[in-house]
Design a protein around this motif. Sequence first.
Motif, PDB file in Angstrom:
ATOM      1  N   SER A 342      79.033   9.924  34.176  1.00  0.00           N
ATOM      2  CA  SER A 342      79.967   9.704  35.279  1.00  0.00           C
ATOM      3  C   SER A 342      80.154   8.216  35.561  1.00  0.00           C
ATOM      4  O   SER A 342      81.155   7.813  36.157  1.00  0.00           O
ATOM      5  CB  SER A 342      79.474  10.414  36.548  1.00  0.00           C
ATOM      6  OG  SER A 342      79.525  11.820  36.375  1.00  0.00           O
ATOM      7  N   VAL A 343      79.192   7.390  35.156  1.00  0.00           N
ATOM      8  CA  VAL A 343      79.319   5.940  35.293  1.00  0.00           C
ATOM      9  C   VAL A 343      80.026   5.341  34.080  1.00  0.00           C
ATOM     10  O   VAL A 343      80.947   4.525  34.213  1.00  0.00           O
ATOM     11  CB  VAL A 343      77.933   5.275  35.462  1.00  0.00           C
ATOM     12  CG1 VAL A 343      78.067   3.752  35.439  1.00  0.00           C
ATOM     13  CG2 VAL A 343      77.279   5.721  36.763  1.00  0.00           C
ATOM     14  N   ILE A 344      79.625   5.767  32.894  1.00  0.00           N
ATOM     15  CA  ILE A 344      80.144   5.169  31.663  1.00  0.00           C
ATOM     16  C   ILE A 344      81.588   5.583  31.375  1.00  0.00           C
ATOM     17  O   ILE A 344      82.422   4.767  30.973  1.00  0.00           O
ATOM     18  CB  ILE A 344      79.254   5.546  30.469  1.00  0.00           C
ATOM     19  CG1 ILE A 344      77.861   4.931  30.638  1.00  0.00           C
ATOM     20  CG2 ILE A 344      79.864   5.063  29.155  1.00  0.00           C
ATOM     21  CD1 ILE A 344      76.891   5.339  29.554  1.00  0.00           C
ATOM     22  N   PHE A 345      81.892   6.867  31.590  1.00  0.00           N
ATOM     23  CA  PHE A 345      83.190   7.395  31.184  1.00  0.00           C
ATOM     24  C   PHE A 345      84.382   6.692  31.839  1.00  0.00           C
ATOM     25  O   PHE A 345      85.349   6.321  31.153  1.00  0.00           O
ATOM     26  CB  PHE A 345      83.262   8.899  31.455  1.00  0.00           C
ATOM     27  CG  PHE A 345      83.551   9.704  30.227  1.00  0.00           C
ATOM     28  CD1 PHE A 345      84.808   9.698  29.651  1.00  0.00           C
ATOM     29  CD2 PHE A 345      82.573  10.474  29.639  1.00  0.00           C
ATOM     30  CE1 PHE A 345      85.082  10.444  28.519  1.00  0.00           C
ATOM     31  CE2 PHE A 345      82.828  11.208  28.503  1.00  0.00           C
ATOM     32  CZ  PHE A 345      84.094  11.202  27.937  1.00  0.00           C
ATOM     33  N   PRO A 346      84.380   6.481  33.168  1.00  0.00           N
ATOM     34  CA  PRO A 346      85.528   5.789  33.775  1.00  0.00           C
ATOM     35  C   PRO A 346      85.767   4.401  33.183  1.00  0.00           C
ATOM     36  O   PRO A 346      86.926   3.995  32.994  1.00  0.00           O
ATOM     37  CB  PRO A 346      85.131   5.699  35.253  1.00  0.00           C
ATOM     38  CG  PRO A 346      84.240   6.878  35.461  1.00  0.00           C
ATOM     39  CD  PRO A 346      83.445   6.980  34.193  1.00  0.00           C
ATOM     40  N   ARG A 368      89.223  -6.895  31.666  1.00  0.00           N
ATOM     41  CA  ARG A 368      87.869  -7.177  32.147  1.00  0.00           C
ATOM     42  C   ARG A 368      87.684  -6.775  33.612  1.00  0.00           C
ATOM     43  O   ARG A 368      86.731  -6.075  33.957  1.00  0.00           O
ATOM     44  CB  ARG A 368      87.562  -8.669  31.975  1.00  0.00           C
ATOM     45  CG  ARG A 368      87.430  -9.109  30.533  1.00  0.00           C
ATOM     46  CD  ARG A 368      87.401 -10.625  30.430  1.00  0.00           C
ATOM     47  NE  ARG A 368      87.376 -11.068  29.033  1.00  0.00           N
ATOM     48  CZ  ARG A 368      87.778 -12.256  28.629  1.00  0.00           C
ATOM     49  NH1 ARG A 368      88.257 -13.127  29.501  1.00  0.00           N
ATOM     50  NH2 ARG A 368      87.704 -12.584  27.349  1.00  0.00           N
ATOM     51  N   ILE A 369      88.598  -7.214  34.479  1.00  0.00           N
ATOM     52  CA  ILE A 369      88.451  -6.940  35.915  1.00  0.00           C
ATOM     53  C   ILE A 369      88.698  -5.462  36.216  1.00  0.00           C
ATOM     54  O   ILE A 369      88.022  -4.869  37.057  1.00  0.00           O
ATOM     55  CB  ILE A 369      89.412  -7.824  36.752  1.00  0.00           C
ATOM     56  CG1 ILE A 369      89.201  -9.304  36.413  1.00  0.00           C
ATOM     57  CG2 ILE A 369      89.186  -7.591  38.238  1.00  0.00           C
ATOM     58  CD1 ILE A 369      87.794  -9.799  36.653  1.00  0.00           C
ATOM     59  N   ALA A 370      89.662  -4.849  35.543  1.00  0.00           N
ATOM     60  CA  ALA A 370      89.924  -3.422  35.741  1.00  0.00           C
ATOM     61  C   ALA A 370      88.684  -2.601  35.374  1.00  0.00           C
ATOM     62  O   ALA A 370      88.286  -1.678  36.103  1.00  0.00           O
ATOM     63  CB  ALA A 370      91.118  -2.975  34.903  1.00  0.00           C
ATOM     64  N   THR A 371      88.056  -2.944  34.245  1.00  0.00           N
ATOM     65  CA  THR A 371      86.852  -2.245  33.811  1.00  0.00           C
ATOM     66  C   THR A 371      85.703  -2.477  34.789  1.00  0.00           C
ATOM     67  O   THR A 371      84.945  -1.551  35.103  1.00  0.00           O
ATOM     68  CB  THR A 371      86.429  -2.715  32.400  1.00  0.00           C
ATOM     69  OG1 THR A 371      87.510  -2.499  31.489  1.00  0.00           O
ATOM     70  CG2 THR A 371      85.202  -1.956  31.915  1.00  0.00           C
ATOM     71  N   LEU A 372      85.578  -3.708  35.297  1.00  0.00           N
ATOM     72  CA  LEU A 372      84.528  -4.028  36.272  1.00  0.00           C
ATOM     73  C   LEU A 372      84.702  -3.207  37.545  1.00  0.00           C
ATOM     74  O   LEU A 372      83.725  -2.638  38.067  1.00  0.00           O
ATOM     75  CB  LEU A 372      84.565  -5.517  36.611  1.00  0.00           C
ATOM     76  CG  LEU A 372      83.575  -6.001  37.691  1.00  0.00           C
ATOM     77  CD1 LEU A 372      82.143  -5.758  37.249  1.00  0.00           C
ATOM     78  CD2 LEU A 372      83.812  -7.471  38.018  1.00  0.00           C
ATOM     79  N   PHE A 373      85.931  -3.106  38.042  1.00  0.00           N
ATOM     80  CA  PHE A 373      86.188  -2.326  39.256  1.00  0.00           C
ATOM     81  C   PHE A 373      85.904  -0.839  39.024  1.00  0.00           C
ATOM     82  O   PHE A 373      85.351  -0.159  39.903  1.00  0.00           O
ATOM     83  CB  PHE A 373      87.636  -2.525  39.719  1.00  0.00           C
ATOM     84  CG  PHE A 373      87.841  -3.755  40.568  1.00  0.00           C
ATOM     85  CD1 PHE A 373      87.144  -4.920  40.300  1.00  0.00           C
ATOM     86  CD2 PHE A 373      88.741  -3.758  41.616  1.00  0.00           C
ATOM     87  CE1 PHE A 373      87.322  -6.068  41.064  1.00  0.00           C
ATOM     88  CE2 PHE A 373      88.939  -4.896  42.398  1.00  0.00           C
ATOM     89  CZ  PHE A 373      88.225  -6.057  42.121  1.00  0.00           C
ATOM     90  N   GLY A 404      87.906   8.742  41.837  1.00  0.00           N
ATOM     91  CA  GLY A 404      88.130   7.717  42.849  1.00  0.00           C
ATOM     92  C   GLY A 404      88.224   6.319  42.282  1.00  0.00           C
ATOM     93  O   GLY A 404      88.697   5.393  42.948  1.00  0.00           O
ATOM     94  N   TRP A 405      87.811   6.151  41.023  1.00  0.00           N
ATOM     95  CA  TRP A 405      87.816   4.843  40.362  1.00  0.00           C
ATOM     96  C   TRP A 405      89.196   4.418  39.865  1.00  0.00           C
ATOM     97  O   TRP A 405      89.415   3.234  39.561  1.00  0.00           O
ATOM     98  CB  TRP A 405      86.858   4.871  39.167  1.00  0.00           C
ATOM     99  CG  TRP A 405      87.155   5.991  38.202  1.00  0.00           C
ATOM    100  CD1 TRP A 405      86.652   7.258  38.246  1.00  0.00           C
ATOM    101  CD2 TRP A 405      88.043   5.945  37.089  1.00  0.00           C
ATOM    102  NE1 TRP A 405      87.168   8.021  37.222  1.00  0.00           N
ATOM    103  CE2 TRP A 405      88.022   7.233  36.495  1.00  0.00           C
ATOM    104  CE3 TRP A 405      88.839   4.955  36.520  1.00  0.00           C
ATOM    105  CZ2 TRP A 405      88.773   7.543  35.361  1.00  0.00           C
ATOM    106  CZ3 TRP A 405      89.593   5.263  35.401  1.00  0.00           C
ATOM    107  CH2 TRP A 405      89.559   6.540  34.834  1.00  0.00           C
ATOM    108  N   ILE A 406      90.153   5.346  39.777  1.00  0.00           N
ATOM    109  CA  ILE A 406      91.438   5.042  39.137  1.00  0.00           C
ATOM    110  C   ILE A 406      92.229   3.972  39.894  1.00  0.00           C
ATOM    111  O   ILE A 406      92.661   2.965  39.306  1.00  0.00           O
ATOM    112  CB  ILE A 406      92.278   6.323  38.969  1.00  0.00           C
ATOM    113  CG1 ILE A 406      91.630   7.249  37.929  1.00  0.00           C
ATOM    114  CG2 ILE A 406      93.712   5.971  38.544  1.00  0.00           C
ATOM    115  CD1 ILE A 406      92.381   8.535  37.690  1.00  0.00           C
ATOM    116  N   ILE A 411      94.012  -1.795  40.755  1.00  0.00           N
ATOM    117  CA  ILE A 411      94.002  -3.007  41.587  1.00  0.00           C
ATOM    118  C   ILE A 411      93.275  -4.138  40.856  1.00  0.00           C
ATOM    119  O   ILE A 411      93.720  -5.292  40.863  1.00  0.00           O
ATOM    120  CB  ILE A 411      93.330  -2.721  42.950  1.00  0.00           C
ATOM    121  CG1 ILE A 411      94.167  -1.726  43.756  1.00  0.00           C
ATOM    122  CG2 ILE A 411      93.118  -4.014  43.733  1.00  0.00           C
ATOM    123  CD1 ILE A 411      93.500  -1.240  45.028  1.00  0.00           C
ATOM    124  N   GLY A 412      92.168  -3.800  40.206  1.00  0.00           N
ATOM    125  CA  GLY A 412      91.417  -4.790  39.440  1.00  0.00           C
ATOM    126  C   GLY A 412      92.250  -5.389  38.325  1.00  0.00           C
ATOM    127  O   GLY A 412      92.189  -6.591  38.061  1.00  0.00           O
TER     128      GLY A 412
END
Length: 424
Positions: A342-346, A368-373, A404-406, A411-412
């Motif tokens: 659930s952490v890695i997949f998003p 980079r920032i999108a993946t970080l967010f 909820g990460w989408i 935004i990132g």
Amino acid sequence: MNQIKGKDILAVGLTMFAIFFGAGNLIFPPHLGRITGGEWFIGFFFFFIVDVGVSMLAIFATIRSRDFSMTGVPSRLGKKAATIVAIIIATCLAPCLCVPRTAATTFEMGWAQMFPNLNIWVFSFVFFAVVCFLTIRPSKVVDIVGNYLTPILVLCILVLLLLGIVDPIGPIAESSQVETIKEGIVNGYQTMDPLGIGLVIVAIMGAVTEKGYQSREDQAKLLARSAAIAGALLFIVYGGLSYLGATVSNGGFEDYNQAALVVALTQELMGTWGVIMMAVIVLFACLTTAIGLTSGFAGTLETLTNGKCKYKVTVVVMSIFSFVVSNAGISTIISVAAPILSVIFPCFITMTVLMFFGKYIKNDNVIRIATLFAFIISLSEVLTGFGLPLHYTKMLPLSPYQCGWIVPAIIGGVIGHFIPDRKA
């Protein structure tokens, strides 16, 4: 440029399907169908999108990058970051979760029932001894398993599905016992297929090269067409298995875990001989997956560490480690895997989608920032599940669906667009 042969496309497509499917993923669609009942197709649809849809996207993103390795998808995070991410994903996927699951699934899908006194430690020791031997010393046995036993497995499953369609075990429950969309997404995470794209490509690139496809262009075309075959087969098999699970959604099968449910369904439709046949074929199908992922992981680690981690040593160490983990049992492995995935997949989905459209993204900071967010939010959601008061995650759009990460990732990406890229 060579002409792409149809038989080569079919052979690579079946090999790709065999490594993806490997019987380990056989256990999720029936369970999903059982708990979603009349909404089984909705659950299956989201399961398929998260599993096979993202896998296909990752394959085409890798093809576009022309980096046929574990660093293909995360390549634009930066060389060091891509290497670290690739090692983390490969380690979580292969020795920690997926490969141990192949042994645990094989044991619980028939062997434990056929031999009640068989100890899982003894079974898994023999299983991984064979995996280690065949991976260190490549043999025609692997080709036989992939080319003959996997098609037999698919044929048996198709027969099982046909029997379940013609004479359903029971009526499908009208309502779902769970949040259907969320369960489809979470079960899609559990397959771990998209995360294994790099390992799958590493494992089959040798065969592609041996068939005479030396140029990146030819290899890319062969992989793309083969992926379409694998995806179509997975749609048919996963969809049918979800329906089969839905036919027992009215009750009577609640006490079975994922692996035991498949055994129970097989016995109900095909009798004891069907269970025995399935157990033997699943053994060889899981061996195929374990061998492919072990080989891919060892080769990847050797490449990423510039030869410091030797292939043969990695194979032995990984086999021993996977042997120990496999004895925890399928239910434990799945429960431990859920928060990790659930952490890695998003993060992986974010990288995959952006890499697919990579030629339109000139600034690497977008990725980079999108993946970080995505990482921050997905980690927060998991920690909230463990009791930490990070309640803001529940207020995010799409959070009820484990997504909820989408919006934060989007935004990132926008913020990253306005941060100057040092390489530019």
